[in-house]
Design a protein around this motif. Structure first.
Motif, PDB file in Angstrom:
ATOM      1  N   GLY A   1      -9.215  -2.646  17.671  1.00  0.00           N
ATOM      2  CA  GLY A   1      -9.082  -3.572  16.553  1.00  0.00           C
ATOM      3  C   GLY A   1      -7.665  -4.093  16.397  1.00  0.00           C
ATOM      4  O   GLY A   1      -6.704  -3.395  16.714  1.00  0.00           O
ATOM      5  N   LYS A   2      -7.564  -5.352  15.956  1.00  0.00           N
ATOM      6  CA  LYS A   2      -6.285  -5.960  15.570  1.00  0.00           C
ATOM      7  C   LYS A   2      -6.446  -6.424  14.130  1.00  0.00           C
ATOM      8  O   LYS A   2      -7.348  -7.207  13.826  1.00  0.00           O
ATOM      9  CB  LYS A   2      -5.937  -7.140  16.473  1.00  0.00           C
ATOM     10  CG  LYS A   2      -5.587  -6.757  17.889  1.00  0.00           C
ATOM     11  CD  LYS A   2      -5.357  -7.993  18.754  1.00  0.00           C
ATOM     12  CE  LYS A   2      -4.156  -8.775  18.288  1.00  0.00           C
ATOM     13  NZ  LYS A   2      -3.876  -9.928  19.176  1.00  0.00           N
ATOM     14  N   CYS A   3      -5.584  -5.969  13.247  1.00  0.00           N
ATOM     15  CA  CYS A   3      -5.731  -6.259  11.821  1.00  0.00           C
ATOM     16  C   CYS A   3      -4.354  -6.581  11.241  1.00  0.00           C
ATOM     17  O   CYS A   3      -3.331  -6.125  11.731  1.00  0.00           O
ATOM     18  CB  CYS A   3      -6.332  -5.063  11.062  1.00  0.00           C
ATOM     19  SG  CYS A   3      -7.850  -4.415  11.813  1.00  0.00           S
ATOM     20  N   GLY A   4      -4.364  -7.343  10.167  1.00  0.00           N
ATOM     21  CA  GLY A   4      -3.120  -7.640   9.474  1.00  0.00           C
ATOM     22  C   GLY A   4      -3.300  -8.717   8.432  1.00  0.00           C
ATOM     23  O   GLY A   4      -4.413  -9.117   8.083  1.00  0.00           O
ATOM     24  N   GLY A   5      -2.200  -9.207   7.938  1.00  0.00           N
ATOM     25  CA  GLY A   5      -2.190 -10.238   6.899  1.00  0.00           C
ATOM     26  C   GLY A   5      -0.782 -10.372   6.359  1.00  0.00           C
ATOM     27  O   GLY A   5       0.193 -10.099   7.040  1.00  0.00           O
ATOM     28  N   TYR A   6      -0.684 -10.744   5.090  1.00  0.00           N
ATOM     29  CA  TYR A   6       0.649 -10.890   4.462  1.00  0.00           C
ATOM     30  C   TYR A   6       0.582 -10.432   3.007  1.00  0.00           C
ATOM     31  O   TYR A   6       0.597 -11.252   2.106  1.00  0.00           O
ATOM     32  CB  TYR A   6       1.119 -12.332   4.546  1.00  0.00           C
ATOM     33  CG  TYR A   6       2.612 -12.465   4.304  1.00  0.00           C
ATOM     34  CD1 TYR A   6       3.508 -12.049   5.281  1.00  0.00           C
ATOM     35  CD2 TYR A   6       3.126 -12.976   3.126  1.00  0.00           C
ATOM     36  CE1 TYR A   6       4.877 -12.157   5.078  1.00  0.00           C
ATOM     37  CE2 TYR A   6       4.489 -13.090   2.923  1.00  0.00           C
ATOM     38  CZ  TYR A   6       5.352 -12.682   3.904  1.00  0.00           C
ATOM     39  OH  TYR A   6       6.706 -12.792   3.700  1.00  0.00           O
ATOM     40  N   CYS A   7       0.403  -9.158   2.726  1.00  0.00           N
ATOM     41  CA  CYS A   7       0.301  -8.044   3.667  1.00  0.00           C
ATOM     42  C   CYS A   7      -1.180  -7.611   3.682  1.00  0.00           C
ATOM     43  O   CYS A   7      -1.859  -7.705   2.661  1.00  0.00           O
ATOM     44  CB  CYS A   7       1.176  -6.882   3.228  1.00  0.00           C
ATOM     45  SG  CYS A   7       2.926  -7.370   3.037  1.00  0.00           S
ATOM     46  N   GLY A   8      -1.709  -7.105   4.784  1.00  0.00           N
ATOM     47  CA  GLY A   8      -3.107  -6.769   4.858  1.00  0.00           C
ATOM     48  C   GLY A   8      -3.366  -5.666   5.865  1.00  0.00           C
ATOM     49  O   GLY A   8      -2.522  -5.337   6.691  1.00  0.00           O
ATOM     50  N   LYS A   9      -4.572  -5.084   5.780  1.00  0.00           N
ATOM     51  CA  LYS A   9      -4.965  -4.031   6.710  1.00  0.00           C
ATOM     52  C   LYS A   9      -6.487  -3.985   6.788  1.00  0.00           C
ATOM     53  O   LYS A   9      -7.200  -4.682   6.041  1.00  0.00           O
ATOM     54  CB  LYS A   9      -4.430  -2.678   6.248  1.00  0.00           C
ATOM     55  CG  LYS A   9      -5.035  -2.165   4.930  1.00  0.00           C
ATOM     56  CD  LYS A   9      -4.509  -0.783   4.584  1.00  0.00           C
ATOM     57  CE  LYS A   9      -5.143  -0.253   3.284  1.00  0.00           C
ATOM     58  NZ  LYS A   9      -4.688   1.115   2.981  1.00  0.00           N
ATOM     59  N   CYS A  10      -7.012  -3.159   7.718  1.00  0.00           N
ATOM     60  CA  CYS A  10      -8.444  -2.925   7.810  1.00  0.00           C
ATOM     61  C   CYS A  10      -8.687  -1.429   7.871  1.00  0.00           C
ATOM     62  O   CYS A  10      -7.916  -0.682   8.475  1.00  0.00           O
ATOM     63  CB  CYS A  10      -9.051  -3.634   9.026  1.00  0.00           C
ATOM     64  SG  CYS A  10      -8.435  -3.026  10.609  1.00  0.00           S
ATOM     65  N   THR A  11      -9.768  -1.002   7.196  1.00  0.00           N
ATOM     66  CA  THR A  11     -10.145   0.403   7.173  1.00  0.00           C
ATOM     67  C   THR A  11     -11.658   0.488   7.330  1.00  0.00           C
ATOM     68  O   THR A  11     -12.379  -0.494   7.119  1.00  0.00           O
ATOM     69  CB  THR A  11      -9.737   1.066   5.837  1.00  0.00           C
ATOM     70  OG1 THR A  11     -10.386   0.365   4.749  1.00  0.00           O
ATOM     71  CG2 THR A  11      -8.234   0.992   5.631  1.00  0.00           C
ATOM     72  N   PRO A  12     -12.195   1.658   7.725  1.00  0.00           N
ATOM     73  CA  PRO A  12     -13.661   1.798   7.771  1.00  0.00           C
ATOM     74  C   PRO A  12     -14.271   1.493   6.409  1.00  0.00           C
ATOM     75  O   PRO A  12     -13.716   1.826   5.364  1.00  0.00           O
ATOM     76  CB  PRO A  12     -13.850   3.264   8.177  1.00  0.00           C
ATOM     77  CG  PRO A  12     -12.592   3.621   8.913  1.00  0.00           C
ATOM     78  CD  PRO A  12     -11.508   2.851   8.246  1.00  0.00           C
ATOM     79  N   SER A  13     -15.427   0.814   6.438  1.00  0.00           N
ATOM     80  CA  SER A  13     -16.032   0.347   5.190  1.00  0.00           C
ATOM     81  C   SER A  13     -16.468   1.492   4.294  1.00  0.00           C
ATOM     82  O   SER A  13     -16.614   1.317   3.091  1.00  0.00           O
ATOM     83  CB  SER A  13     -17.236  -0.551   5.508  1.00  0.00           C
ATOM     84  OG  SER A  13     -18.182   0.160   6.283  1.00  0.00           O
ATOM     85  N   SER A  14     -16.680   2.679   4.855  1.00  0.00           N
ATOM     86  CA  SER A  14     -17.113   3.806   4.030  1.00  0.00           C
ATOM     87  C   SER A  14     -15.948   4.531   3.387  1.00  0.00           C
ATOM     88  O   SER A  14     -16.120   5.618   2.859  1.00  0.00           O
ATOM     89  CB  SER A  14     -17.920   4.795   4.890  1.00  0.00           C
ATOM     90  OG  SER A  14     -17.147   5.227   5.990  1.00  0.00           O
ATOM     91  N   GLY A  15     -14.758   3.951   3.468  1.00  0.00           N
ATOM     92  CA  GLY A  15     -13.600   4.567   2.821  1.00  0.00           C
ATOM     93  C   GLY A  15     -12.835   5.413   3.797  1.00  0.00           C
ATOM     94  O   GLY A  15     -12.070   4.907   4.603  1.00  0.00           O
ATOM     95  N   THR A  16     -13.051   6.745   3.724  1.00  0.00           N
ATOM     96  CA  THR A  16     -12.306   7.646   4.605  1.00  0.00           C
ATOM     97  C   THR A  16     -13.186   8.218   5.703  1.00  0.00           C
ATOM     98  O   THR A  16     -12.769   9.131   6.402  1.00  0.00           O
ATOM     99  CB  THR A  16     -11.704   8.796   3.787  1.00  0.00           C
ATOM    100  OG1 THR A  16     -12.760   9.500   3.136  1.00  0.00           O
ATOM    101  CG2 THR A  16     -10.729   8.269   2.751  1.00  0.00           C
ATOM    102  N   GLY A  17     -14.409   7.736   5.875  1.00  0.00           N
ATOM    103  CA  GLY A  17     -15.316   8.290   6.873  1.00  0.00           C
ATOM    104  C   GLY A  17     -15.761   7.256   7.878  1.00  0.00           C
ATOM    105  O   GLY A  17     -15.807   6.065   7.602  1.00  0.00           O
ATOM    106  N   LEU A  18     -16.076   7.742   9.088  1.00  0.00           N
ATOM    107  CA  LEU A  18     -16.531   6.890  10.176  1.00  0.00           C
ATOM    108  C   LEU A  18     -17.787   7.540  10.743  1.00  0.00           C
ATOM    109  O   LEU A  18     -17.740   8.594  11.379  1.00  0.00           O
ATOM    110  CB  LEU A  18     -15.440   6.779  11.247  1.00  0.00           C
ATOM    111  CG  LEU A  18     -15.505   5.625  12.217  1.00  0.00           C
ATOM    112  CD1 LEU A  18     -15.472   4.292  11.491  1.00  0.00           C
ATOM    113  CD2 LEU A  18     -14.342   5.702  13.186  1.00  0.00           C
ATOM    114  N   GLU A  19     -18.955   6.912  10.512  1.00  0.00           N
ATOM    115  CA  GLU A  19     -20.239   7.537  10.843  1.00  0.00           C
ATOM    116  C   GLU A  19     -20.464   7.565  12.344  1.00  0.00           C
ATOM    117  O   GLU A  19     -20.266   6.564  13.042  1.00  0.00           O
ATOM    118  CB  GLU A  19     -21.376   6.780  10.154  1.00  0.00           C
ATOM    119  CG  GLU A  19     -22.721   7.454  10.267  1.00  0.00           C
ATOM    120  CD  GLU A  19     -23.790   6.756   9.441  1.00  0.00           C
ATOM    121  OE1 GLU A  19     -24.973   6.961   9.747  1.00  0.00           O
ATOM    122  OE2 GLU A  19     -23.422   6.011   8.523  1.00  0.00           O
ATOM    123  N   VAL A  20     -20.892   8.763  12.880  1.00  0.00           N
ATOM    124  CA  VAL A  20     -21.123   8.936  14.312  1.00  0.00           C
ATOM    125  C   VAL A  20     -22.496   9.569  14.525  1.00  0.00           C
ATOM    126  O   VAL A  20     -23.140  10.069  13.588  1.00  0.00           O
ATOM    127  CB  VAL A  20     -20.034   9.825  14.952  1.00  0.00           C
ATOM    128  CG1 VAL A  20     -18.681   9.148  14.880  1.00  0.00           C
ATOM    129  CG2 VAL A  20     -19.954  11.189  14.261  1.00  0.00           C
TER     130      VAL A  20
END
Length: 1333
Positions: free
Chosen positions: A1311-1330
């Protein structure tokens, strides 16, 4: 007692409110509250948006309506907020330029007609444009993306015709040039109403900024908008015409430019102003104008661009039909052809040189050491390139049309019972930074008998492992210091230390061979040095004197003279030297005892004076004074104590701050004879106020006393004659009161006394004696005095003085001191004159100094000095003659004058004969090079001259015989050897001969025309045994050589052969192929679970004889594709680390096998000695493929995306984002309850830079122009896990944008993420479903 913990939940959305604007794109807002229920007893607050927005009233505002931000500022008209200096009727206008990007949505207003501006509101009304150069709008104080259609989050943009969302088809481009010159303004072109994308460039004829041609703009009414009335703007400028902004580069550019992307609403006239030398201008212009609204005709063009191939191999591609305008064949928007049916697409086969097939890359070891077992196959989809014979791995989805072979097959173990026995591990090869350990392995039987290694190959042989994987101590360094010298070669320093983690260690613990330098040389500008000239002549012709020479401080190869302060004063060579010539008179003989031996001579040496400490009146200035020995070295000052020490400090005089004013003389102090008169002298300023005397020049203070002569006093006179006056003055008057007496020498005589002692004991001195004038009786004579005429009066009025020479003198003209004559009888040498009163209050007045007469070098300034009365009227200078007249001229100095500097001549360009020499000639100001036009071109030294070397030997060209033609027919060439020889016919290098006279060594040769024929081979067999196929044969074009007795053939280009090329491929059909199809099955896959009941699958396909899919197979005979299976082994494995500890008694952290959702998974258990151990998954791939980054650089101009979004070290940015960081991961935490990776667990993460960044997270504060730089990478390959389809990322922050790429199997994500100022995170908050594979 507290109730149960209740998490908050969002209530319903409210209705959208009223629109913030009536036109031009307003905003409606809806809100919701976290009240269904409200969070209680520590419950979590709602997450997500509380407000949402939508656009409204997007139709454009009328043209006559003022700007929306202007309306908001005008609301405060007449309000001065008690700001000092603002009028009650103050008018406010919007402030656009100079506002920070983050403050664009605050209301800054400027006072009309002034530069002062203030923030009048924290934020503008929703829907206000963020600026004049953008479509984005402000919402709740933040700048949000919007299109030219005034819709929030729209990407609509204006096309080159200025149409919002247009397709560039409503305008056409007008382009042209202009290069005609006439003095004054010349019309280039009229730019009509509605024109867009205006670009005008005027190229200088010389490539320099000055070319006497300048662009200009005027309205159709003749009013100048730019560079009118022969006044040219040199700097950048913006011209606003209605809502359009036209940018002008300024005239001080080699390419002068006018450009605008906006649509202009009035006709403007483009002109070029030509002046000076009238060089031809070079104007190039382009702009777009609307197309007349005449009916347009459009059609579908079948031959548009090729689209992608339908398959990776053996596919088909189509041409995309494009909508085309008939009038000019321009491709336009497909909307223009909506009502016209599309033609059949043009197609062709593609990817015919390759095929797709399943490829077995490798096989695992047999699962059974003895007897029947299984092994897995590594199978992937491969692209096989037939011409090159290469196999390339591609995604498995490309082979979906072919059944995938089973990845499991039976195998038989060799039933070897041997096993590996190991020695102890060796010491680690490195103490840090990942070393290796080794050990020996011996294959032994259960009875410890040594076996052949082949008997143990069913077991993995582990004889090497990694160790000490932590980083070594590393050298760290700080920034370099400044260079320790200001000129020449010096050194700079920095501190270097050994560091491990956050701790500084002894340098011995780091590799001394790789220690960075702590000292480095540095080169500054060239140092100045002292330069001395030749010694001058001795100051005397005999005896002791001194010599002088010039000592200058110079710098550079051209020895430019600089100020003495640039050189080291301590090393300044002496500029004076004692000299001793022949003695003027024999010195008195000195006793032998007084002779002294030679002692080292010393002298005082001094530097240049500093500037005067005062700008007017008296000040002080200082200089360096030191004692030097014979060699010019600094000596102790006691060595110079016998010599008078030059002053190191002295008074200096600048223009007086005041001027002297003298009052009237007092009456004479006596009533008869010679007396004294006095007067008062005061220092006044230019306001005629008395100031301290230090403000005036004490060297020019008027006299305060003078002699005065009254009538002679009665006295007894001597009855003696006066001597004849030695000056032969015809106006001579006797000094006696009785004019009948004459003065003669009579018996007067000079009497002398003995000589006194010599004033010096060596090296020359002087002696004195008494000389008196006496009469014959030995009394002092009174008639030895001689006197001259009276001089001019010192003042024209107000009582001046005049003087004359009175001397005690012999008749032969020899003079003596006054005491040698009767001093009481000395005639007066001073008397009062012009005693009448002067005009009152007249004084000198002066005007301002003129500018220096030169711009460089030495010149002078002048001012008008005149006599003025108290009432301001000018008077004749004579009225002020009694006052000291101020200077009307003084010296001045401009900057350094540019001078030509010529370098040394180069060597002669030839070694014999006449050649040229060259040298560099530069125009320089001091040590700096400047433009040649700054120097006098008429005095420029020549940069090239002829030079004569010894006569050259004679060289000539010699040719040999022509060779045969390169071809036997048609056009060919033939060659011969051409060499350069000297007088002795010896071959030399060709440079010695004249190249212009060199004979040709090649020429064309034409023979009879060549003949060509087509040569064909035999047809091959048909490519198939049934159905349609093809036959092939060889076809070539050959040349016939007719110069020999038989034909020979050679391959030629096909264009040489006559007629049409014979076919090389021919279709063939032998018979119809019989059609048959059968069901084909693959191997059963593995059971879906490793413990308990599951299912197995296999592929079942209906295929023809040539492996083509078919529907001819009977459905009732189709084999089954799925069946149940049951695995009983491994069912006793624990399901989490806590069970592992409880059931197996394990208390050490490490890798263990657990049953996860019915599958066996290798899990790292951490914290096994605690009550709550945690599960982690070891990432098999390196940490270079599992990392998270928040990028730290920020663009100076965040509206750009330079370098097409790629990173550059030399970007125009700064590294100051405080949230930046970079973390890599070796293990990640797995929550077995939710089957999610906990991204915020950083126990096994390593932060390399800045702050820790959670797993699967990235961001930046780099740009607001969709230019993300923050990156993350996930690689779960080999862990047995993959991301589920439900795994998503959300963007947060301002101008946030993200680009997420996930592999089909879910094991890899970048992934490439950013902004002024910005970021990207998993939509579930702190979890990544596997999920478990």
């Amino acid at each position: 007692m507290e109730g149960p913990r209740t998490d908050g939940s969002w209530g319903n959305w409210s209705h959208f409110g009223t629109c913030s604007r009536t036109c031009g794109g307003g905003i409606k807002t809806a809100t919701r509250e976290c009240n269904r229920p409200e969070p209680q007893n520590g419950g979590r607050y709602c997450t997500g948006r509380r407000m949402k927005f939508k656009s409204c009233n997007t139709e454009p505002c009328p043209h006559q309506r003022r700007d929306f931000r202007d309306e908001q500022c005008a609301h405060f008209d007449g309000k001065h907020f008690n700001i000092n200096g603002l009028l009650p009727n103050v008018r406010w206008v919007p402030k656009y330029s100079g506002i920070l990007m983050k403050d664009r949505c605050k209301l800054f207003c400027r006072v009309a007609g002034n530069t002062a501006y203030y923030q009048l509101r924290d934020r503008v009304v929703d829907g206000t444009p963020c600026g004049q150069d953008t479509n984005d709008i402000c919402v709740q104080g933040l700048c949000r993306q919007a299109g030219c259609d005034h819709v929030l989050n729209s990407k609509a943009r204006r096309d080159k015709c200025g149409v919002c969302g247009g397709d560039n088809s409503s305008c056409k481009t007008v382009a042209g040039t202009f290069n005609t010159v006439h003095y004054g303004y010349n019309t280039v072109v009229r730019i009509p109403v509605g024109a867009t994308n205006i670009d005008v460039r005027q190229h200088s004829f010389s490539g320099k900024a000055e070319d006497d041609n300048y662009l200009a703009l005027s309205s159709s009414q003749g009013e100048f908008l730019l560079n009118g009335d022969f006044v040219v703007t040199m700097s950048k400028k913006e011209i606003r015409i209605g809502n359009a902004v036209i940018e002008y580069s300024g005239s001080d550019n080699a390419v002068e430019r006018i450009n605008s992307t906006d649509r202009i609403e009035q006709e403007i006239l483009l002109q070029v102003l030509s002046v000076g030398n009238l060089y031809n201008p070079d104007v190039r212009y382009t702009f777009n104008i609307p197309i007349e609204d005449s009916p347009q005709h459009f059609y579908w063009n079948s031959y548009g661009p090729w689209q992608a191939c339908s398959r990776l191999c053996q596919g088909e591609r189509k041409r995309k039909p494009v909508c085309t305008r008939e009038s000019d064949q321009l491709t336009v928007s497909d909307q223009r052809c909506d009502r016209i049916p599309q033609p059949e697409p043009v197609t062709e086969p593609c990817g015919t040189e390759c095929e797709l097939r399943w490829h077995i890359a490798g096989k695992s070891e047999c699962s059974a050491q003895c007897g029947l077992g299984y092994r897995t196959l590594d199978i992937y989809c491969a692209k096989y390139n037939r011409p090159e014979g290469k196999t390339e791995k591609v995604d498995d989805s490309f082979c979906s049309s072919h059944p995938k072979p089973s990845n499991r097959e039976k195998c038989t173990g060799e039933c070897n019972t041997g096993g590996w026995q190991y020695t102890d591990w060796t010491e680690c090869s490195k103490s840090c930074d990942s070393g290796t350990q080794r050990r020996r392995a011996i294959c032994v039987s259960p009875h410890n008998d040594v076996l052949d290694d082949s008997k143990c190959r069913h077991q993995e042989k582990l004889t090497i492992q990694r160790c000490n994987e932590f980083l070594c101590p590393q050298w760290k360094s700080e920034d370099w210091s400044e260079c320790l010298v200001t000129c020449g070669k010096g050194h700079k320093h920095r501190q270097v230390w050994c560091q491990f983690g956050e701790e500084r260690l002894n340098d011995r613990l780091c590799d001394l061979a790789t220690k960075p330098d702590s000292v480095q040389t540095c080169q500054q500008q060239e140092c100045a040095s002292w330069q001395v000239g030749p010694w001058g002549q001795c100051s005397v012709s005999c005896g002791q004197g001194y010599q002088m020479r010039a000592v200058k401080c110079v710098r550079g190869a051209y020895l430019s003279v600089v100020d003495d302060s640039e050189c080291n004063a301590a090393t300044r060579p002496t500029d004076t030297l004692d000299c001793e010539l022949v003695s003027c008179q024999p010195p008195p003989a000195a006793p032998e005892a007084r002779r002294s031996t030679h002692v080292q001579r010393t002298q005082w040496r001094f530097g240049s004076w500093t500037p005067c400490s005062a700008t007017c009146g008296k000040g002080t200035r200082m200089r360096y004074v030191s004692c030097r020995d014979d060699e010019g070295s600094v000596a102790d000052e006691e060595a110079c104590s016998t010599l008078p020490r030059p002053s190191a400090k002295e008074v200096c005089a600048v223009t007086p701050c005041g001027q002297w004013k003298a009052l009237d003389w007092s009456p004479c102090s006596v009533s008869c004879g010679q007396g004294r008169a006095t007067r008062q002298v005061v220092c006044v300023n230019y306001s005629n106020q008395v100031v301290d005397q230090s403000e005036c020049d004490l060297d020019y203070i008027p006299e305060t006393e003078q002699d005065c002569s009254m009538s002679p006093c009665p006295r007894r006179s001597h009855d003696r004659d006066l001597p004849q006056h030695p000056f032969q003055n015809k106006d001579y008057r006797p000094r006696s009161a009785n004019p009948s007496r004459t003065h003669v020498l009579g018996g007067n005589q000079w009497r002398t006394g003995p000589w006194g002692a010599c004033s010096s004991t060596c090296a020359g001195g002087f002696q004195r004696r008494v000389v008196v004038c006496q009469d014959e009786n030995g009394y002092a004579a009174n008639d030895c005095w001689a006197y001259g005429n009276w001089g001019e009066c010192t003042k024209p009025c107000g009582g001046g003085t005049r003087t004359r020479l009175v001397a005690c003198q012999r008749p032969d003209g020899e003079r003596f001191m006054d005491l040698s004559c009767e001093i009481l009888d000395k005639p007066p040498d001073r008397e009062q004159c012009n005693t009448h009163a002067c005009p009152q209050d007249a004084r000198w007045n002066s005007g301002p100094w003129s500018s220096c007469s030169v711009s460089c070098g030495r010149g002078h300034k002048q001012r008008n000095v005149y006599c003025m009365a108290k009432d301001g009227n000018h008077l004749e200078n004579d009225y002020c003659k009694h006052l000291a007249k101020p200077n009307g001229q003084r010296k001045c100095r401009g900057g350094r004058c540019p001078k030509w500097k010529a370098g040394a001549w180069s060597q002669c360009s030839v070694s014999c004969g006449q050649g040229v020499q060259q040298r560099n000639v530069d125009c320089r100001t001091g040590a700096h090079k400047t433009r040649e036009s700054e120097c006098n071109l008429y005095t420029r030294p020549v940069s090239e001259q002829t030079c004569l070397s010894p006569a050259c030997p004679l060289y000539t060209w010699r040719t040999e015989e022509w060779q045969s033609c390169t071809k036997t027919c048609g056009e060919g060439s033939r060659y011969r050897k051409v060499v350069c020889v000297d007088e002795n016919k010896v071959e030399n290098h060709s440079l010695h001969c004249d190249p212009s006279k060199r004979p040709a060594d090649r020429e064309s040769c034409s023979l009879q025309p060549c003949e060509y024929i087509w040569i064909t081979g035999e047809w091959s067999e048909c490519s198939v045994t049934c159905g349609k196929g093809y036959k092939q044969r060889l076809v070539s074009c050959s040349e016939i050589y007719t110069g020999k007795d038989h034909y020979e053939y050679s391959y030629q280009n096909t264009i040489n052969c006559p007629g049409t090329q014979p076919p090389s491929i021919h279709p063939c059909f032998l018979r119809e192929c019989p059609v048959s199809a059968t069901w084909r099955v693959g191997n059963w896959g593995s059971c879906s679970v490793t413990c308990g009941p599951g299912v197995m699958h296999r592929s079942v396909q209906c295929l023809t004889n040539d492996d083509q899919p078919s529907s001819l197979c009977p459905i009732d005979l189709k084999p089954e594709e799925r069946r149940t299976c049951h695995n009983n082994h491994n069912c006793e494995l624990p399901r989490n680390c806590k069970e592992m500890k409880r059931l197996k008694g394990v208390i050490e952290d490490g890798e263990y096998y657990l049953t996860i959702t019915g599958r066996i998974l290798k899990v790292f258990c951490a914290g096994m000695q605690s009550d709550k151990p945690k599960e982690y998954i070891t990432l098999v791939s390196s940490d270079s493929e599992n990392f998270s980054e928040v990028y730290g650089h920020r663009l100076h101009n965040p509206t750009e995306c330079p370098y097409n979004g790629s990173r550059r070290e030399d970007c125009h940015c700064r590294k100051d984002y405080t949230a930046a960081g970079f973390s890599s991961f070796r293990k990640v935490r797995l929550d077995l309850t939710t089957m999610q990776i906990i991204t915020t667990d950083l126990q096994f993460a390593r932060t390399h830079d800045g702050r820790p960044v959670p797993f699967a997270t990235a961001g930046d504060c780099y740009s607001a122009a969709k230019c993300p730089q923050g990156r993350f990478s996930i690689n779960l390959y080999g862990t047995g896990l993959s991301l589920t389809d439900a795994s998503r990322w959300v963007s947060q922050g301002n101008y946030a944008v993200s680009e997420i790429k996930k592999s089909p199997d879910g094991t890899k994500v970048t992934g490439k993420c950013g902004g002024y100022c910005g970021k990207c995170t998993p939509s579930s908050g702190t979890g990544l479903e596997v999920r478990v594979l």
